[in-house]
Design a protein around this motif. Sequence first.
Motif, mmCIF file in Angstrom:
data_model
loop_
_atom_site.group_PDB
_atom_site.id
_atom_site.type_symbol
_atom_site.label_atom_id
_atom_site.label_comp_id
_atom_site.label_asym_id
_atom_site.label_seq_id
_atom_site.Cartn_x
_atom_site.Cartn_y
_atom_site.Cartn_z
ATOM 1 N N GLU A 268 1.035 -1.183 -0.057
ATOM 2 C CA GLU A 268 -0.029 0.040 0.020
ATOM 3 C C GLU A 268 0.966 1.305 0.113
ATOM 4 O O GLU A 268 1.876 1.151 0.432
ATOM 5 C CB GLU A 268 -0.953 -0.130 1.185
ATOM 6 N N GLN A 273 6.359 6.392 0.785
ATOM 7 C CA GLN A 273 5.520 6.067 2.092
ATOM 8 C C GLN A 273 5.148 4.729 1.689
ATOM 9 O O GLN A 273 3.763 4.657 1.970
ATOM 10 C CB GLN A 273 4.424 7.070 1.852
ATOM 11 N N TRP A 274 5.713 3.730 0.985
ATOM 12 C CA TRP A 274 5.388 2.501 0.765
ATOM 13 C C TRP A 274 4.924 1.677 2.250
ATOM 14 O O TRP A 274 5.784 1.891 3.217
ATOM 15 C CB TRP A 274 6.124 1.446 0.295
ATOM 16 N N SER A 275 4.077 0.914 2.391
ATOM 17 C CA SER A 275 3.781 0.016 3.553
ATOM 18 C C SER A 275 3.773 -1.391 2.824
ATOM 19 O O SER A 275 3.064 -1.592 2.039
ATOM 20 C CB SER A 275 2.705 0.166 4.241
ATOM 21 N N THR A 277 3.057 -5.264 4.351
ATOM 22 C CA THR A 277 2.839 -6.442 5.323
ATOM 23 C C THR A 277 3.157 -7.889 4.711
ATOM 24 O O THR A 277 2.829 -8.050 3.708
ATOM 25 C CB THR A 277 1.487 -6.205 5.872
ATOM 26 N N GLN A 297 4.832 -6.747 9.849
ATOM 27 C CA GLN A 297 4.985 -5.568 9.089
ATOM 28 C C GLN A 297 6.300 -5.249 8.862
ATOM 29 O O GLN A 297 7.214 -5.237 9.710
ATOM 30 C CB GLN A 297 4.132 -4.451 9.686
ATOM 31 N N SER A 300 6.635 0.530 6.784
ATOM 32 C CA SER A 300 5.549 1.593 7.242
ATOM 33 C C SER A 300 5.732 2.749 6.820
ATOM 34 O O SER A 300 6.739 3.391 7.284
ATOM 35 C CB SER A 300 5.248 1.331 8.732
ATOM 36 N N ASN A 301 5.065 3.430 5.998
ATOM 37 C CA ASN A 301 5.226 4.762 5.490
ATOM 38 C C ASN A 301 6.765 5.064 5.078
ATOM 39 O O ASN A 301 7.327 6.044 5.388
ATOM 40 C CB ASN A 301 4.874 5.797 6.388
ATOM 41 N N ILE A 305 10.367 -1.649 9.405
ATOM 42 C CA ILE A 305 10.236 -1.553 11.071
ATOM 43 C C ILE A 305 10.589 -2.982 11.610
ATOM 44 O O ILE A 305 10.854 -3.868 10.895
ATOM 45 C CB ILE A 305 8.831 -1.235 11.392
ATOM 46 N N ARG A 310 2.924 -9.104 15.025
ATOM 47 C CA ARG A 310 1.779 -8.171 15.478
ATOM 48 C C ARG A 310 0.765 -8.780 16.535
ATOM 49 O O ARG A 310 0.637 -9.978 16.285
ATOM 50 C CB ARG A 310 1.120 -7.442 14.440
#
Length: 326
Positions: A268, A273-275, A277, A297, A300-301, A305, A310
């Motif tokens: 996404e 700023q790709w995310s 998962t 994940q 993130s943005n 990370i 999660r």
Amino acid sequence: MFRLAHLSDIHLGPLPELSYRELASKRITGYINWQRNRKRAMFGDTLLRLVNDMKAQHPDHVAVTGDLVNLASKQEIIGARLWLEDMGKPDWVSVIPGNHDAYVPGALKRAYREWHPYMMGDHRLGAEAKHFPYLRVRGPVAIIGTSSAEATAPFFATGSFKRGQALRTAKLLAEAKERGLFRVVMIHHPPISGAAAWSKRLIGKQFFSKVIHDVGAELVLHGHTHLDTIYWLTGPSGEKVPVVGVPSASQSAGSSKPPSRYNLFEIEGGPGQWSLTQRERGLRLDGSGIDWIRERQLLSNGTAIDPRPRADAKAPVPELNSETAL
């Protein structure tokens, strides 16, 4: 959201009948290994169940990172083409070869001929030249297929990534970045020191690392080790690029290696700023059925990370010996 499925190390079985001429080569060692070990672990309906489950998740595209066959005989390579055609259309499935697909000299050329609709980029002239790397653009995602496959001596399963392919890969990555695309690089052998045994390593991994360091990517996918792993390479601004492996799609439960799995990546966002998962799905450890294995994940943005599971993952996340140190 774009959903990318990742399968690897298909190792289609059972082995067809082989002639004495076909066995009078490196294939004899692979044939013995199949009969002693892989025949028990990689035969049955495991692969069929996994592929059907993957299709039920409705991914936008499927990446297959090599080793479709075992000994790269003519019958196996043709059988792999039929398997690909049954799984999906060439514009929905992207394939790269593995070391088993290049098991003996000449095998890789036959695989190119049989599988080329699945290993060609959007630029047809390059595809007709059987030219790696290739580039496919699907939605916001650039899929770059490289080849580390080569015929090797008995008891070796090394791959290579040479300077010429590195330069072409860097060019495609740079073009994809200019177009604002999420860049995924496919390679069979893990481009990480120590990720595979010395006799199974990638020769030229320093060229691959330099490409990522100089031009960057958002995700690297590999197979070869039959393990669930995550490593990191460093991009041009010091950012971390995830390098993700997946267990064999045909591995039955009860082995020393993780059972049959696939990765489902959810992408996404946009440039900077790709995310990302990763959701891993496959056989339960006891072989009782297919379930969610883990969720984590990775971006993130636009920032890597800590990929610890999660708290809201849909299934318990077991501690696996194959998980690498971060």
